[in-house]
Design a protein around this motif. Sequence first.
Motif, PDB file in Angstrom:
ATOM      1  N   LYS A  46       0.885  -1.159   0.000  1.00  0.00           N
ATOM      2  CA  LYS A  46       0.000   0.000   0.000  1.00  0.00           C
ATOM      3  C   LYS A  46       0.923   1.209   0.000  1.00  0.00           C
ATOM      4  N   ARG A  47       0.752   2.073  -0.973  1.00  0.00           N
ATOM      5  CA  ARG A  47       1.622   3.247  -1.089  1.00  0.00           C
ATOM      6  C   ARG A  47       1.457   4.153   0.124  1.00  0.00           C
ATOM      7  N   VAL A  48       2.567   4.657   0.607  1.00  0.00           N
ATOM      8  CA  VAL A  48       2.553   5.608   1.717  1.00  0.00           C
ATOM      9  C   VAL A  48       1.765   6.835   1.249  1.00  0.00           C
ATOM     10  N   PRO A  49       0.688   7.194   1.948  1.00  0.00           N
ATOM     11  CA  PRO A  49      -0.163   8.298   1.482  1.00  0.00           C
ATOM     12  C   PRO A  49       0.593   9.599   1.214  1.00  0.00           C
ATOM     13  N   ALA A  50       1.542   9.926   2.054  1.00  0.00           N
ATOM     14  CA  ALA A  50       2.288  11.171   1.858  1.00  0.00           C
ATOM     15  C   ALA A  50       3.087  11.146   0.550  1.00  0.00           C
ATOM     16  N   SER A  55       3.796  12.893  -4.960  1.00  0.00           N
ATOM     17  CA  SER A  55       3.917  12.567  -6.381  1.00  0.00           C
ATOM     18  C   SER A  55       3.037  13.468  -7.231  1.00  0.00           C
ATOM     19  N   GLU A  56       1.855  13.789  -6.719  1.00  0.00           N
ATOM     20  CA  GLU A  56       0.956  14.687  -7.442  1.00  0.00           C
ATOM     21  C   GLU A  56       1.526  16.100  -7.516  1.00  0.00           C
ATOM     22  N   LEU A  57       2.243  16.509  -6.469  1.00  0.00           N
ATOM     23  CA  LEU A  57       2.821  17.853  -6.439  1.00  0.00           C
ATOM     24  C   LEU A  57       4.102  17.958  -7.251  1.00  0.00           C
ATOM     25  N   ASN A  58       4.957  16.938  -7.095  1.00  0.00           N
ATOM     26  CA  ASN A  58       6.248  16.953  -7.782  1.00  0.00           C
ATOM     27  C   ASN A  58       6.758  15.512  -7.893  1.00  0.00           C
ATOM     28  N   SER A  59       6.573  14.933  -9.060  1.00  0.00           N
ATOM     29  CA  SER A  59       6.936  13.526  -9.236  1.00  0.00           C
ATOM     30  C   SER A  59       8.435  13.289  -9.078  1.00  0.00           C
ATOM     31  N   ASN A  60       9.264  14.292  -9.399  1.00  0.00           N
ATOM     32  CA  ASN A  60      10.712  14.121  -9.242  1.00  0.00           C
ATOM     33  C   ASN A  60      11.096  13.952  -7.777  1.00  0.00           C
ATOM     34  N   VAL A  61      10.461  14.719  -6.913  1.00  0.00           N
ATOM     35  CA  VAL A  61      10.762  14.633  -5.486  1.00  0.00           C
ATOM     36  C   VAL A  61      10.291  13.289  -4.925  1.00  0.00           C
TER      37      VAL A  61
END
Length: 117
Positions: A46-50, A55-61
Amino acid sequence: MPSLGDFKQSLIKDYNDINNRIFGIGVIRQKVNVFGDKLVIIAMHKRVPALGYLSELNSNVSELADHYLIKGFKTEFKTLLEAKYGFDVVSLFKDYDAKAELSATVVVTKKDVCDYL
């Protein structure tokens, strides 16, 4: 001398414990396969929600965060394999597909895995 089945059950618990420590979330399910000198673990996470939000804000980060979290997992898992099970680990590979929430971990040992049991 534990059976292969007992070893797999113990390894599943250890894998999940490390995952909980690093990510704060255990795995949903996992399967361990042994092929000679290789251990292959496929796990549904299960992906860590944060990280999903990041990822939605900045996929590189979020990709950079995933990279370092996986790097830490690999270090801890290799240490456990060597200390608890006495494995001589040649290499450990791990990748995670965030969209599918699947990871694959491949451990290559110096000799057949069953020789360590």
